[in-house]
Design a protein around this motif. Structure first.
Motif, PDB file in Angstrom:
ATOM      1  N   THR A  89       0.834  -1.204   0.000  1.00  0.00           N
ATOM      2  CA  THR A  89       0.000   0.000   0.000  1.00  0.00           C
ATOM      3  C   THR A  89       0.867   1.251   0.000  1.00  0.00           C
ATOM      4  N   GLU A 134      -9.164   9.882  -0.883  1.00  0.00           N
ATOM      5  CA  GLU A 134      -8.619   8.596  -1.337  1.00  0.00           C
ATOM      6  C   GLU A 134      -7.111   8.562  -1.079  1.00  0.00           C
ATOM      7  N   HIS A 137      -3.501   3.639  -1.750  1.00  0.00           N
ATOM      8  CA  HIS A 137      -3.390   3.146  -3.117  1.00  0.00           C
ATOM      9  C   HIS A 137      -2.622   1.828  -3.126  1.00  0.00           C
ATOM     10  N   ILE A 178       0.853   5.420  -9.068  1.00  0.00           N
ATOM     11  CA  ILE A 178      -0.393   5.456  -8.305  1.00  0.00           C
ATOM     12  C   ILE A 178      -1.571   5.753  -9.227  1.00  0.00           C
ATOM     13  N   TYR A 179      -1.418   6.780 -10.061  1.00  0.00           N
ATOM     14  CA  TYR A 179      -2.517   7.192 -10.930  1.00  0.00           C
ATOM     15  C   TYR A 179      -2.843   6.108 -11.951  1.00  0.00           C
ATOM     16  N   LYS A 182      -4.672   3.339 -10.202  1.00  0.00           N
ATOM     17  CA  LYS A 182      -6.010   3.801  -9.828  1.00  0.00           C
ATOM     18  C   LYS A 182      -6.962   3.736 -11.015  1.00  0.00           C
TER      19      LYS A 182
END
Length: 297
Positions: A89, A134, A137, A178-179, A182
């Motif tokens: 995470t 949020e 991630h 991360i993006y 996601k």
């Protein structure tokens, strides 16, 4: 036989000057903690601006990316009720937001962090690429991610000229990861992704003789409204705009790699005339096809 990792930590403050700040994103701190089961947490006291007691929590004046490489624990913030955190995470902490986190006593954890500031990350948050609602991630357990943190530590210890610009690029890599995860996790239905990829294959195969998005959706057995909405959610652009980008990319290839005239390229890419092609090209590239060809030659 694997060697057991010793309980240890590192905290490094990273200096930044005016030029580093003008770069748009700069690092302030980096470190790690290896916490054994039933170990004390945190291992040592931090500088006052980073002081942290899990029972009380804290508020930072910077962003931080905290990566849990092993073990598990808990996280709570102003916008996030207490949740269980697993290895793999990435926690994104925001300036001015209360938060706390700590390892499970039964497992301990390996924790890496990097702190950073700058107008470029502020802009991304303002545009809601990342939100306090949020903060967690799942990027997976990765030796590559751990290696990126160690790269930041190495270059920040050497402090060679331009090191801030180099390590800020590593942070952008982590944010991009991360993006990416996601966006792709939101499309867990592989059938939707398959259909979108089929549509892109059709578009790429017919750049010079475009098939309308409506026709493509019919070929794939999809309703057009659903297809257009899903395509834009996944790619970030509408089907029509995606096709336009493909045509302009092909136009640039022909302008640089062929002797075809502007009119010939316009005809080949199915524009009505050279004027329409030139107008579309300039609108999106900031220069005419002729200027683009001359500059790149």
């Amino acid at each position: 036989m694997a060697t057991e990792k010793k309980e240890s930590d590192l905290f490094k403050y990273i200096a930044a000057g005016p030029i580093d700040e003008e770069w748009g994103i700069y690092l302030t701190t980096v470190g790690y903690q290896y916490i054994k089961p039933k170990g004390h947490y945190p291992l040592s006291s931090h500088p006052e601006s980073y002081s942290f007691q899990p029972q009380i929590g804290r508020i930072l004046n910077e962003y931080q990316l905290v990566y849990i490489a092993a073990g598990k624990g808990y996280f709570t913030s102003k916008y996030c009720p207490k949740v269980h955190v697993q290895a793999g995470t990435m926690i994104l902490l925001f300036p001015g937001e209360w938060h706390t986190y700590y390892p499970d006593e039964e497992t301990g954890w390996d924790e890496y962090w990097v702190g950073f500031k700058g107008i470029n990350i502020d802009r991304r948050v303002k545009k809601k690429f990342f939100t306090p609602e949020e903060p967690l991630h799942d990027v997976g357990i990765s030796s590559t991610v751990v290696g990126l943190y160690h790269e930041i530590i190495k270059y920040s210890e050497q402090e060679k000229a331009g090191f801030q610009q180099l390590i800020s690029g590593i942070v952008l890599h982590l944010l991009g990861l991360i993006y990416y995860r996601k966006l792709n996790s939101s499309f867990s239905n592989s059938n939707i992704v398959d259909k979108i990829n089929e549509a892109r294959i059709v578009m790429k195969a017919n750049i010079e003789n475009p098939v309308s998005p409506e026709e493509i959706s019919q070929q794939l057995g999809l309703g057009y409204s659903w297809f257009r909405r899903s395509f834009k959610e996944y790619t970030g652009v509408s089907p029509a705009r995606y096709q336009m980008q493909l045509r302009l990319t092909r136009a640039k290839e022909l302008l640089i790699g062929s002797d075809k005239s502007i009119s010939e390229i316009a005809y080949k890419l199915n524009y009505e005339n050279a004027g329409q092609f030139s107008t579309a090209f300039k609108k999106h590239e900031g220069m005419t096809p002729s200027d683009f060809r001359n500059r790149n030659h």
